[in-house]
Scaffold this motif. Structure first.
Motif, PDB file in Angstrom:
ATOM      1  N   LYS A 282      44.727  13.633  -9.314  1.00 45.07           N
ATOM      2  CA  LYS A 282      44.927  14.620  -8.239  1.00 45.07           C
ATOM      3  C   LYS A 282      44.703  16.036  -8.785  1.00 45.07           C
ATOM      4  O   LYS A 282      44.035  16.867  -8.168  1.00 45.07           O
ATOM      5  CB  LYS A 282      46.360  14.473  -7.712  1.00 45.07           C
ATOM      6  N   GLN A 283      45.273  16.272  -9.967  1.00 42.17           N
ATOM      7  CA  GLN A 283      45.134  17.607 -10.559  1.00 42.17           C
ATOM      8  C   GLN A 283      43.678  17.913 -10.893  1.00 42.17           C
ATOM      9  O   GLN A 283      43.194  19.023 -10.679  1.00 42.17           O
ATOM     10  CB  GLN A 283      46.001  17.696 -11.825  1.00 42.17           C
ATOM     11  N   LEU A 284      42.975  16.897 -11.401  1.00 43.25           N
ATOM     12  CA  LEU A 284      41.560  17.087 -11.734  1.00 43.25           C
ATOM     13  C   LEU A 284      40.772  17.489 -10.490  1.00 43.25           C
ATOM     14  O   LEU A 284      39.997  18.454 -10.503  1.00 43.25           O
ATOM     15  CB  LEU A 284      41.000  15.792 -12.357  1.00 43.25           C
ATOM     16  N   VAL A 285      41.004  16.779  -9.407  1.00 43.51           N
ATOM     17  CA  VAL A 285      40.259  17.060  -8.171  1.00 43.51           C
ATOM     18  C   VAL A 285      40.657  18.441  -7.613  1.00 43.51           C
ATOM     19  O   VAL A 285      39.810  19.203  -7.142  1.00 43.51           O
ATOM     20  CB  VAL A 285      40.492  15.923  -7.145  1.00 43.51           C
ATOM     21  N   THR A 286      41.935  18.759  -7.691  1.00 42.72           N
ATOM     22  CA  THR A 286      42.382  20.080  -7.222  1.00 42.72           C
ATOM     23  C   THR A 286      41.674  21.184  -8.000  1.00 42.72           C
ATOM     24  O   THR A 286      41.136  22.133  -7.423  1.00 42.72           O
ATOM     25  CB  THR A 286      43.917  20.230  -7.420  1.00 42.72           C
ATOM     26  N   GLU A 287      41.651  21.035  -9.317  1.00 38.53           N
ATOM     27  CA  GLU A 287      41.045  22.083 -10.141  1.00 38.53           C
ATOM     28  C   GLU A 287      39.536  22.172  -9.942  1.00 38.53           C
ATOM     29  O   GLU A 287      38.947  23.235 -10.096  1.00 38.53           O
ATOM     30  CB  GLU A 287      41.383  21.863 -11.616  1.00 38.53           C
ATOM     31  N   MET A 288      38.905  21.070  -9.580  1.00 35.92           N
ATOM     32  CA  MET A 288      37.462  21.115  -9.318  1.00 35.92           C
ATOM     33  C   MET A 288      37.156  21.813  -7.998  1.00 35.92           C
ATOM     34  O   MET A 288      36.104  22.456  -7.858  1.00 35.92           O
ATOM     35  CB  MET A 288      36.894  19.686  -9.255  1.00 35.92           C
ATOM     36  N   CYS A 296      38.706  30.711 -13.916  1.00 36.59           N
ATOM     37  CA  CYS A 296      38.587  30.727 -15.377  1.00 36.59           C
ATOM     38  C   CYS A 296      39.464  29.658 -16.005  1.00 36.59           C
ATOM     39  O   CYS A 296      39.249  29.268 -17.138  1.00 36.59           O
ATOM     40  CB  CYS A 296      38.931  32.109 -15.917  1.00 36.59           C
ATOM     41  N   THR A 297      40.468  29.162 -15.253  1.00 37.26           N
ATOM     42  CA  THR A 297      41.388  28.165 -15.795  1.00 37.26           C
ATOM     43  C   THR A 297      41.051  26.735 -15.352  1.00 37.26           C
ATOM     44  O   THR A 297      41.762  25.796 -15.710  1.00 37.26           O
ATOM     45  CB  THR A 297      42.827  28.482 -15.332  1.00 37.26           C
ATOM     46  N   ALA A 298      39.998  26.558 -14.572  1.00 37.33           N
ATOM     47  CA  ALA A 298      39.702  25.229 -14.019  1.00 37.33           C
ATOM     48  C   ALA A 298      39.436  24.214 -15.135  1.00 37.33           C
ATOM     49  O   ALA A 298      39.036  24.578 -16.237  1.00 37.33           O
ATOM     50  CB  ALA A 298      38.491  25.309 -13.096  1.00 37.33           C
ATOM     51  N   ASP A 311      38.302   3.706 -14.619  1.00 39.59           N
ATOM     52  CA  ASP A 311      39.330   3.792 -13.568  1.00 39.59           C
ATOM     53  C   ASP A 311      39.521   5.234 -13.099  1.00 39.59           C
ATOM     54  O   ASP A 311      39.689   5.503 -11.906  1.00 39.59           O
ATOM     55  CB  ASP A 311      40.662   3.249 -14.106  1.00 39.59           C
ATOM     56  N   VAL A 312      39.518   6.177 -14.039  1.00 41.42           N
ATOM     57  CA  VAL A 312      39.687   7.592 -13.645  1.00 41.42           C
ATOM     58  C   VAL A 312      38.488   8.042 -12.816  1.00 41.42           C
ATOM     59  O   VAL A 312      38.651   8.711 -11.779  1.00 41.42           O
ATOM     60  CB  VAL A 312      39.871   8.485 -14.898  1.00 41.42           C
ATOM     61  N   ILE A 313      37.312   7.656 -13.248  1.00 43.86           N
ATOM     62  CA  ILE A 313      36.115   8.066 -12.484  1.00 43.86           C
ATOM     63  C   ILE A 313      36.174   7.486 -11.065  1.00 43.86           C
ATOM     64  O   ILE A 313      35.910   8.186 -10.081  1.00 43.86           O
ATOM     65  CB  ILE A 313      34.829   7.622 -13.217  1.00 43.86           C
ATOM     66  N   ALA A 314      36.579   6.228 -10.962  1.00 41.58           N
ATOM     67  CA  ALA A 314      36.647   5.607  -9.634  1.00 41.58           C
ATOM     68  C   ALA A 314      37.683   6.313  -8.756  1.00 41.58           C
ATOM     69  O   ALA A 314      37.421   6.636  -7.581  1.00 41.58           O
ATOM     70  CB  ALA A 314      36.989   4.128  -9.775  1.00 41.58           C
ATOM     71  N   ALA A 315      38.858   6.587  -9.329  1.00 44.07           N
ATOM     72  CA  ALA A 315      39.921   7.214  -8.532  1.00 44.07           C
ATOM     73  C   ALA A 315      39.563   8.652  -8.164  1.00 44.07           C
ATOM     74  O   ALA A 315      39.794   9.098  -7.024  1.00 44.07           O
ATOM     75  CB  ALA A 315      41.235   7.182  -9.322  1.00 44.07           C
ATOM     76  N   ALA A 316      38.979   9.390  -9.102  1.00 42.98           N
ATOM     77  CA  ALA A 316      38.603  10.781  -8.818  1.00 42.98           C
ATOM     78  C   ALA A 316      37.489  10.812  -7.774  1.00 42.98           C
ATOM     79  O   ALA A 316      37.499  11.635  -6.843  1.00 42.98           O
ATOM     80  CB  ALA A 316      38.163  11.489 -10.102  1.00 42.98           C
ATOM     81  N   SER A 317      36.537   9.893  -7.898  1.00 39.66           N
ATOM     82  CA  SER A 317      35.427   9.861  -6.931  1.00 39.66           C
ATOM     83  C   SER A 317      35.952   9.565  -5.533  1.00 39.66           C
ATOM     84  O   SER A 317      35.496  10.145  -4.542  1.00 39.66           O
ATOM     85  CB  SER A 317      34.393   8.803  -7.342  1.00 39.66           C
ATOM     86  N   ALA A 318      36.918   8.652  -5.459  1.00 36.55           N
ATOM     87  CA  ALA A 318      37.476   8.316  -4.142  1.00 36.55           C
ATOM     88  C   ALA A 318      38.127   9.552  -3.523  1.00 36.55           C
ATOM     89  O   ALA A 318      37.952   9.835  -2.327  1.00 36.55           O
ATOM     90  CB  ALA A 318      38.503   7.199  -4.301  1.00 36.55           C
ATOM     91  N   ARG A 319      38.822  10.308  -4.328  1.00 35.65           N
ATOM     92  CA  ARG A 319      39.466  11.523  -3.797  1.00 35.65           C
ATOM     93  C   ARG A 319      38.422  12.585  -3.440  1.00 35.65           C
ATOM     94  O   ARG A 319      38.531  13.253  -2.406  1.00 35.65           O
ATOM     95  CB  ARG A 319      40.404  12.125  -4.840  1.00 35.65           C
ATOM     96  N   LEU A 320      37.429  12.758  -4.331  1.00 36.35           N
ATOM     97  CA  LEU A 320      36.418  13.790  -4.081  1.00 36.35           C
ATOM     98  C   LEU A 320      35.651  13.500  -2.800  1.00 36.35           C
ATOM     99  O   LEU A 320      35.214  14.416  -2.099  1.00 36.35           O
ATOM    100  CB  LEU A 320      35.442  13.864  -5.274  1.00 36.35           C
ATOM    101  N   SER A 321      35.499  12.208  -2.474  1.00 35.36           N
ATOM    102  CA  SER A 321      34.732  11.870  -1.267  1.00 35.36           C
ATOM    103  C   SER A 321      35.483  12.291   0.004  1.00 35.36           C
ATOM    104  O   SER A 321      34.903  12.338   1.085  1.00 35.36           O
ATOM    105  CB  SER A 321      34.408  10.381  -1.245  1.00 35.36           C
ATOM    106  N   THR A 322      36.767  12.628  -0.124  1.00 36.93           N
ATOM    107  CA  THR A 322      37.509  13.069   1.067  1.00 36.93           C
ATOM    108  C   THR A 322      37.475  14.596   1.218  1.00 36.93           C
ATOM    109  O   THR A 322      38.026  15.146   2.171  1.00 36.93           O
ATOM    110  CB  THR A 322      38.998  12.645   0.978  1.00 36.93           C
TER     111      THR A 322
END
Ligand code: NDP
Length: 679
Positions: A282-288, A296-298, A311-322
């Motif tokens: 969640k934090q990764l997607v928020t910062e992106m 500057c802190t992203a 697993d992280v790539i799959a979960a982050a991709s699922a979130r990013l797609s929303t």
């Protein structure tokens, strides 16, 4: 031109002589404003700051400056809606604007409050205690901070047009140093609007703030050793400014905050089922996606234990797609545009560099579905997640794609994660997501030399966490090495960056006069009137009351033990106390000594002393035995009127001695005292 931005220089608004360069909306490309500084007298700005701003601020104490900042923060906060309207043109969503606008005003208010609590109501700040330099105590040293008699030039980046200038201005203002604010041209229209409201409010003293819209031109040529430049932006510009002849030769203070390949590490203890796994993603997607990654802190590098990379790539991709990309004004849009088409081109260029050793696993650099805007006119870009092919390849550790772009990098163990994070050559912030405190201890100690801030996140602190990407006024913002080597914010430290530290050597009386804090060895004044009968206006440093002697009996010790329940053996058991190597017998409670001392110095009748709000630096130096005699000497040490209250703080130096004149206890007593006697 009506939409030509103005500068505020030498106490008036300045309009450039030419038509200026157009500034385009990030969302639809329409011209929002024009910018030019042609004809601006930058030498005049510096001179005005020195001759008008410096004396105006020097006439105010830290507390008075803080009170003005508070008033300003409240005024700006009350009118913030119009700033949100304009902020949309920078590509910012409402959430992005809150970080910039509310974040900026919040920083002013935080500095105001910290200054009133932690700085004296004075213009000089004392750093630490006195140092005794001779045997007899007639020659002492004391470090003091005084305001530099120059100007703080603030050169800001495009990504935070409000917070960016206020986080630099607030500490400089508290320090008593006037500012010249130079916003990045691209988004200067929002800075100019906020600045206009600041000037209209009439709250800040003449000359304390000036605005330069357009090129900095020859501004730095006019600075010298009392001045400072705080820069935020690209590493190239930072390098160019660092090599400026005035920076090199004049001793002016230059700090930079530039590129930063910030890391976020998923701990090796975290499993896919753990709440920390979701927190990390969640934090990764928020910062992106917040500010479209233009922070500057992203998080640029996402370090994940090798077995969990997929697993992280799959979960982050699922979130990013929303994440819906589009006009920030449209419903449901979670990510706006980059600040300009040029900025998007820069990100795409960086992305081409990154793909030399990483593969795109989410997003298409050439296409993004856009809601509420024409994708061909705005600076829109899909979030892009990459996976590093080789964790040690240079690109992910070197190239800062200043947009919604992050690279997932697999790692082996804690030492590997620390080593890989350090390949960023110094960053503003790193975060570690783990519930294992041992692991956190090891990793944080490894990360710290390369980072200005480290966040450890887990399910316990997640609800209260301020997040990976948020610099806070009370914590350091800056980082070593590639991050620029500068340091901003960090509470009162941020103020002291604008002040000169001087070691003053002299007698106790001289140091008392310089610091307006009574120093041991300076004159004491013992008059007919008890100091507790004097109000704040009547009290002077050195006013003293001596109380005692008062004998401490064994009955006193027994009574105190029974009454308080503190029956520790050293006060109650003669045999055990005799075996104690420090005491060799029954001793009085330290708190009994302090209580008896209070009984010796107080003046009991109602009067100007309103309350005792604590003691500082209490030390018990010599054990007190039954039949010892105590004397207390209480001396007015520091007098601090509170800004908008009818009382102030008085710090008293307390020394309790025994019949041999040995100091038994030393401490400062803190009281609140009325400014004037009530009728
Ligand atoms: P720049 O370094 O080009 O500009 C930053 C500031 O410096 C602006 O106010 C700019 O003014 C000013 N400036 C430029 N040249 C000079 C000069 N010779 N003398 C004095 N001032 C000067 O950065 P940008 O804002 O254009 O951003 C470019 C890149 O920098 C981004 O793509 C990103 O990679 C990086 N960046 C990094 C940040 C960080 O903190 N890590 C923050 C922002 C950007 P003007 O706009 O008028 O040219």
């Amino acid at each position: 031109m009506t939409n030509l931005l103005q500068s505020f220089t030498e106490g008036r608004w300045f309009t450039a002589a030419d038509e200026g360069t157009p500034l385009a909306s990030a969302v639809d490309g329409h011209e929002v404003a024009r910018i030019s500084a042609t004809g601006l007298d930058r030498a005049g700005m510096v001179e005005y700051a020195r001759t008008v701003g410096v004396p105006a601020l020097a006439a105010l104490t830290f507390h008075e400056r803080a009170a003005l900042l508070k008033q300003l923060g409240m005024t700006l906060m009350a009118g913030k809606e119009e700033f949100y309207e304009v902020s949309r043109h920078t590509g910012a969503t409402t959430r992005d604007s809150a970080v910039d606008i509310d974040g900026g005003f919040g920083t002013i208010l935080s500095y105001s409050s910290k200054a009133r609590r932690e700085l004296p109501n004075d213009t000089v700040y004392l750093d630490g205690p006195t140092e005794q330099l001779g045997k007899k105590g007639t020659f002492l040293g004391q470090h003091i901070y005084t305001s530099r008699r120059g100007v703080a030039v603030q050169i800001n980046a495009f990504n935070f047009p409000v917070w960016g200038f206020l986080e630099k201005l607030a500490p400089a203002f508290i320090a008593g140093v006037p500012s010249i604010v130079k916003p990045a041209s691209q988004t200067a229209y929002l800075t100019e609007l906020v600045f206009r409201r600041i000037i209209e409010s009439g709250i800040l003293p003449e000359g304390s703030v000036q605005l330069l819209c357009g090129s900095a031109g020859d501004l730095l040529d006019h600075l010298d050793g009392q001045d400072s430049v705080a820069f935020t932006g690209s590493a190239e510009t930072a390098a160019r400014l660092r090599a400026h002849p005035q920076v090199v030769t004049s001793g002016l203070h230059f700090t930079a905050e530039a590129d930063s390949l910030n890391a976020s590490i998923l701990g090796t203890d975290v499993t896919i089922e753990a709440p920390e796994f979701d927190l990390y993603v969640k934090q990764l997607v928020t910062e992106m996606t917040v500010k479209a990654g233009q922070k500057c802190t992203a998080i640029r590098r996402a370090f994940v234990p090798e077995p969990l990379v997929d697993d992280v790539i799959a979960a982050a991709s699922a979130r990013l797609s929303t994440i819906t990309v589009g006009d920030p004004a449209s419903d449901g849009v979670r990510m706006g545009a980059l600040a300009s088409i040029e900025q998007r081109d820069e990100v795409l260029k960086s992305l081409r560099g990154l793909t030399k050793s990483a593969s795109i696993v989410f997003g298409d650099p050439d296409h993004v579905d856009v809601v509420g805007a024409d994708a061909t006119k705005g600076a829109f870009l899909s979030p892009i997640l990459l996976r590093a092919d080789d964790k040690t390849a240079p690109e992910p550790h070197d190239i800062e794609a200043f947009g919604p772009v992050s690279t997932v990098i697999g790692y082996r163990d804690a030492a590997d994660a620390v080593e890989l994070a350090a390949r960023g050559k110094g960053s503003l912030v790193a975060s570690l997501v783990t519930k294992d405190a041992e692991l956190a201890g090891e990793v944080v100690r490894g990360l710290a030399p390369y980072h200005g801030r480290v966040l450890v996140l887990n399910n316990e602190d997640a609800r209260e966490s301020t997040g990976h990407g948020s610099p806070l006024p009370v914590l350091v913002h800056g980082g070593p090495g590639r991050a620029g080597g500068g340091e901003e914010l960090g509470g009162i430290r941020g103020v002291l960056h604008h002040m000169q530290r001087t070691a003053v050597q002299g007698t106790p009386n001289v140091l008392t006069s310089v610091g307006r804090r009574w120093v041991t060895g300076a004159d004491r004044v013992q008059g007919d009137v008890h100091p507790f009968r004097k109000n704040l206006a009547e009290l002077v440093l050195g006013d003293t009351i001596v109380g005692g002697p008062r004998q401490v009996t064994r009955a006193d010790i027994d009574h105190f033990a029974e009454f308080t329940g503190d029956t520790f053996y050293a006060h109650t058991d003669p045999e055990a106390a005799a075996a104690n190597p420090l005491f060799g017998g029954i001793v009085a409670h330290g708190y009994l000594v302090v209580s008896l001392a209070a009984g010796l110095f107080v003046d009991p009748a109602p009067g100007p002393v309103l309350a005792n709000f604590g003691v500082d630096g209490l030390r018990f130096l010599t054990p007190v035995k039954a039949d010892d005699s105590l004397t207390v000497t209480l001396t007015a040490k520091q007098i601090t009127p509170r800004q908008s209250a009818d009382y102030g703080e008085v710090r008293w130096d307390a020394v309790v001695t025994n019949q041999n004149d040995d100091p038994v206890a030393t401490y400062d007593v803190l009281t609140l005292v009325a400014k004037a006697e009530e009728d």
